[in-house]
Design an enzyme around this catalytic site. Structure first.
Site, PDB file in Angstrom:
ATOM      1  N   GLU A  34     -21.631  -5.527 -50.980  1.00  0.00           N
ATOM      2  CA  GLU A  34     -22.304  -4.257 -51.265  1.00  0.00           C
ATOM      3  C   GLU A  34     -23.686  -4.528 -51.848  1.00  0.00           C
ATOM      4  OE1 GLU A  34     -21.933  -0.870 -50.886  1.00  0.00           O
ATOM      5  OE2 GLU A  34     -23.795  -0.754 -52.023  1.00  0.00           O
ATOM      6  N   GLN A  35     -24.685  -3.829 -51.318  1.00  0.00           N
ATOM      7  CA  GLN A  35     -26.065  -4.050 -51.788  1.00  0.00           C
ATOM      8  C   GLN A  35     -26.303  -3.549 -53.214  1.00  0.00           C
ATOM      9  OE1 GLN A  35     -28.651  -1.912 -49.115  1.00  0.00           O
ATOM     10  NE2 GLN A  35     -27.892   0.084 -49.721  1.00  0.00           N
ATOM     11  N   ARG A 108     -18.249  12.488 -56.022  1.00  0.00           N
ATOM     12  CA  ARG A 108     -18.240  11.258 -55.217  1.00  0.00           C
ATOM     13  C   ARG A 108     -18.093  10.014 -56.078  1.00  0.00           C
ATOM     14  NH1 ARG A 108     -20.617  12.312 -49.772  1.00  0.00           N
ATOM     15  NH2 ARG A 108     -20.614  10.099 -49.424  1.00  0.00           N
ATOM     16  N   TYR A 213     -18.799  24.788 -55.094  1.00  0.00           N
ATOM     17  CA  TYR A 213     -17.396  24.493 -55.405  1.00  0.00           C
ATOM     18  C   TYR A 213     -17.231  23.754 -56.729  1.00  0.00           C
ATOM     19  CZ  TYR A 213     -18.022  19.983 -52.696  1.00  0.00           C
ATOM     20  OH  TYR A 213     -18.431  18.779 -52.186  1.00  0.00           O
ATOM     21  N   ASP A 292     -20.341   5.985 -40.748  1.00  0.00           N
ATOM     22  CA  ASP A 292     -21.725   6.368 -40.458  1.00  0.00           C
ATOM     23  C   ASP A 292     -22.498   5.256 -39.752  1.00  0.00           C
ATOM     24  OD1 ASP A 292     -21.295   8.794 -41.626  1.00  0.00           O
ATOM     25  OD2 ASP A 292     -22.834   8.603 -43.180  1.00  0.00           O
TER      26      ASP A 292
HETATM   27  C1  LIG Z   1     -25.469  16.062 -48.085  1.00  0.00           C
HETATM   28  C2  LIG Z   1     -24.184  15.433 -47.579  1.00  0.00           C
HETATM   29  C3  LIG Z   1     -22.938  15.993 -47.898  1.00  0.00           C
HETATM   30  C4  LIG Z   1     -21.733  15.466 -47.387  1.00  0.00           C
HETATM   31  N1  LIG Z   1     -20.530  16.048 -47.690  1.00  0.00           N
HETATM   32  C5  LIG Z   1     -19.373  15.537 -47.155  1.00  0.00           C
HETATM   33  C6  LIG Z   1     -18.083  16.110 -47.455  1.00  0.00           C
HETATM   34  O1  LIG Z   1     -17.963  17.091 -48.206  1.00  0.00           O
HETATM   35  N2  LIG Z   1     -16.965  15.557 -46.863  1.00  0.00           N
HETATM   36  C7  LIG Z   1     -17.056  14.463 -46.019  1.00  0.00           C
HETATM   37  O2  LIG Z   1     -16.018  13.990 -45.509  1.00  0.00           O
HETATM   38  N3  LIG Z   1     -18.267  13.902 -45.739  1.00  0.00           N
HETATM   39  C8  LIG Z   1     -19.408  14.400 -46.286  1.00  0.00           C
HETATM   40  N4  LIG Z   1     -20.613  13.823 -46.003  1.00  0.00           N
HETATM   41  C9  LIG Z   1     -20.653  12.654 -45.128  1.00  0.00           C
HETATM   42  C10 LIG Z   1     -20.264  11.395 -45.851  1.00  0.00           C
HETATM   43  O3  LIG Z   1     -20.996  11.264 -47.047  1.00  0.00           O
HETATM   44  C11 LIG Z   1     -20.520  10.167 -44.994  1.00  0.00           C
HETATM   45  O4  LIG Z   1     -20.130  10.428 -43.671  1.00  0.00           O
HETATM   46  C12 LIG Z   1     -19.720   8.992 -45.544  1.00  0.00           C
HETATM   47  O5  LIG Z   1     -20.173   8.639 -46.845  1.00  0.00           O
HETATM   48  C13 LIG Z   1     -19.798   7.784 -44.623  1.00  0.00           C
HETATM   49  O6  LIG Z   1     -19.028   6.746 -45.167  1.00  0.00           O
HETATM   50  P1  LIG Z   1     -19.353   5.242 -44.783  1.00  0.00           P
HETATM   51  O7  LIG Z   1     -18.320   4.420 -45.483  1.00  0.00           O
HETATM   52  O8  LIG Z   1     -19.496   5.101 -43.308  1.00  0.00           O
HETATM   53  O9  LIG Z   1     -20.797   4.965 -45.370  1.00  0.00           O
HETATM   54  P2  LIG Z   1     -21.337   5.144 -46.850  1.00  0.00           P
HETATM   55  O10 LIG Z   1     -20.385   5.918 -47.680  1.00  0.00           O
HETATM   56  O11 LIG Z   1     -22.728   5.632 -46.688  1.00  0.00           O
HETATM   57  O12 LIG Z   1     -21.355   3.665 -47.434  1.00  0.00           O
HETATM   58  C14 LIG Z   1     -22.216   2.665 -46.933  1.00  0.00           C
HETATM   59  C15 LIG Z   1     -22.317   1.579 -48.008  1.00  0.00           C
HETATM   60  O13 LIG Z   1     -22.995   0.451 -47.438  1.00  0.00           O
HETATM   61  C16 LIG Z   1     -23.929  -0.041 -48.387  1.00  0.00           C
HETATM   62  N5  LIG Z   1     -24.981  -0.754 -47.626  1.00  0.00           N
HETATM   63  C17 LIG Z   1     -25.918  -0.230 -46.805  1.00  0.00           C
HETATM   64  N6  LIG Z   1     -26.688  -1.193 -46.278  1.00  0.00           N
HETATM   65  C18 LIG Z   1     -26.215  -2.381 -46.766  1.00  0.00           C
HETATM   66  C19 LIG Z   1     -26.606  -3.745 -46.583  1.00  0.00           C
HETATM   67  N7  LIG Z   1     -27.635  -4.096 -45.774  1.00  0.00           N
HETATM   68  N8  LIG Z   1     -25.916  -4.714 -47.232  1.00  0.00           N
HETATM   69  C20 LIG Z   1     -24.842  -4.374 -48.055  1.00  0.00           C
HETATM   70  N9  LIG Z   1     -24.455  -3.091 -48.270  1.00  0.00           N
HETATM   71  C21 LIG Z   1     -25.131  -2.108 -47.625  1.00  0.00           C
HETATM   72  C22 LIG Z   1     -24.428   1.199 -49.098  1.00  0.00           C
HETATM   73  O14 LIG Z   1     -25.001   0.896 -50.348  1.00  0.00           O
HETATM   74  C23 LIG Z   1     -23.128   2.013 -49.218  1.00  0.00           C
HETATM   75  O15 LIG Z   1     -22.407   1.707 -50.389  1.00  0.00           O
HETATM   76  C24 LIG Z   1     -21.797  14.327 -46.536  1.00  0.00           C
HETATM   77  C25 LIG Z   1     -23.047  13.738 -46.246  1.00  0.00           C
HETATM   78  C26 LIG Z   1     -24.236  14.280 -46.756  1.00  0.00           C
HETATM   79  C27 LIG Z   1     -25.575  13.636 -46.399  1.00  0.00           C
END
Ligand SMILES: Cc1cc2nc3c(=O)[nH]c(=O)nc-3n(C[C@H](O)[C@H](O)[C@H](O)COP(=O)(O)OP(=O)(O)OC[C@H]3O[C@@H](n4cnc5c(N)ncnc54)[C@H](O)[C@@H]3O)c2cc1C
Length: 376
Positions: A34-35, A108, A213, A292
């Protein structure tokens, strides 16, 4: 897959930590890189529907999540101007039986802390920002900004919307700004001075919307997220502070019930929203993506985090069940692509629970036991 397989997960977000939790329980020794230097309680809430709660239950975390968040009693959609209720769904004992779990709102930061508790202590390597990957026939080498180099057999890109792992797999292709940004604010319920609000309300305008909420079972913390159009986004970083006045201006003309809430918001910040065109290529060689990193979506269905957590669950099952990486990836993608595509489409339409909605296909799904789809 052989339990000695070296699996490196990049990104300790919702998907990365869920995957690590399942793989550790299955006997793999995984590290998550994790960064960030640590998790912080950044200002945002998240909604977890029953499909996600079933996953957290399997990780032994459901009770902790319920203690930190709030099981919302209902979700209400209201029209921006008249305040008319367009849709309402009750969450009670009967709906928990029907969907297989509650509908939960949580901070979160609290969700992250609970997911971390589900991992073997020390399995997140903080301060490791992935800079490069070097793949050979023998292994894949991860190169981090702190000088560390690690060899792995498989790299999982769980590194979010700006994924470095995706860039290595598919080439540079920045995510697209969708022309909208989200105001976010968290404030104590006491600021409402006795004004009663429901657990979860979405206010629907023509080209903008806003959710209010509670985030805790004590109902002492309120979250507001309001999405409005923005022609461009000039700032670096994921967010910038902004003012209550700007939030109120963006929702001028909305119903008085909403404005009574907006008038007491504090610590308002604004976050640009990015997504990508749908792309169903999530793997290759020693690399596989989830969440994502492969399918960022508009946060209009509260589905992006849910999809990352479901991806992680299905990927862990495929890694346990199949021996060859290519077989793992094909089953994983075949199982995930249609469901993720549907959520992505509905998120773009911004139609989820606006009016009467069939929610069963989304909430009743259980990624821990749903049949895997045979690849074509
Ligand atoms: C405004 C907003 C509201 C939202 N509300 C909801 C909701 O109510 N319910 C829901 O289900 N979803 C919601 N989402 C969507 C949700 O936040 C994302 O889809 C979700 O966090 C994706 O999870 P992930 O594990 O793919 O990535 P992330 O949770 O984004 O985690 C990625 C991780 O990778 C790390 N990282 C990035 N680059 C590197 C690197 N080069 N080296 C090492 N580490 C790195 C980051 O620091 C981070 O910790 C919302 C999004 C937004 C923008």
């Amino acid at each position: 897959m052989d339990r000695q397989t070296r699996i490196a997960i990049v990104g300790a977000g919702l998907g990365g930590m869920t995957l690590a939790g399942f793989l550790q329980r299955a006997g793999f020794a995984v590290t998550v890189y994790e960064q960030a230097p640590a998790f912080s309680r950044i200002g945002a809430g998240i909604i977890l529907s029953a499909n996600v709660m079933k996953v957290l239950r399997r990780l032994g975390l459901e009770q902790l999540i319920i203690e930190h968040g709030i099981k919302a009693a209902s979700y209400i959609s209201r029209a921006w101007d008249t305040g008319e209720t367009m849709y309402r769904i009750e969450f009670d004992a009967a709906s928990e039986v029907r969907f297989g779990g509650p509908y939960l709102n949580i901070h979160r930061g609290d969700l992250h802390a609970v997911l971390e508790k589900g991992l073997v202590p020390g399995s997140i390597a903080f301060n490791h920002r992935l800079m490069a990957l070097d793949e050979t026939s023998e292994a894949i080498r991860l190169v981090f900004d702190n000088g560390t180099r690690v060899d792995a057999d498989i790299v999982v890109g769980a590194d979010g919307v700006n994924s470095k792992v995706r860039e290595f797999l598919l080439g540079p292709d920045p995510p697209r700004f969708i022309g909208a940004a989200a105001h976010r604010a968290i404030f104590p319920t006491t600021a409402l001075r006795g004004l009663q609000i429901p657990d979860c309300t979405k206010w629907w305008g023509r080209d903008r919307h806003l959710l209010v909420y509670f985030m805790t079972s004590r109902r002492d913390e309120v979250y507001v997220i309001g999405v409005a159009p923005r022609r461009s986004w000039e700032h670096d970083g994921p967010s910038v502070p902004n003012s209550r006045a700007e939030l109120i201006e963006d929702f001028a003309g909305f119903h008085a019930d909403l404005h009574r809430v907006l008038e007491v918001t504090t610590d308002v910040s604004i976050w640009p929203i990015f997504d990508r065109e749908r792309c169903d290529n999530w793997s290759g060689g020693r690399i596989v993506l989830l969440g994502d990193a492969c399918h960022p979506m508009r946060p209009y269905m509260a589905g992006g985090g849910a999809m990352a957590i479901e991806d992680a669950t299905i990927l862990s099952r495929c890694l346990v069940q199949f021996d060859e990486p290519t077989e793992v990836y094909r089953w994983y993608e075949a199982t995930r692509v249609d469901r993720v595509g549907a959520v992505q489409r509905i998120s773009i339409e911004n139609s989820w629970m606006r009016g009467p909605t069939d929610t069963d296909w989304f909430y009743c799904y259980d990624p821990c036991v749903a049949p895997l789809t045979r690849p074509a």
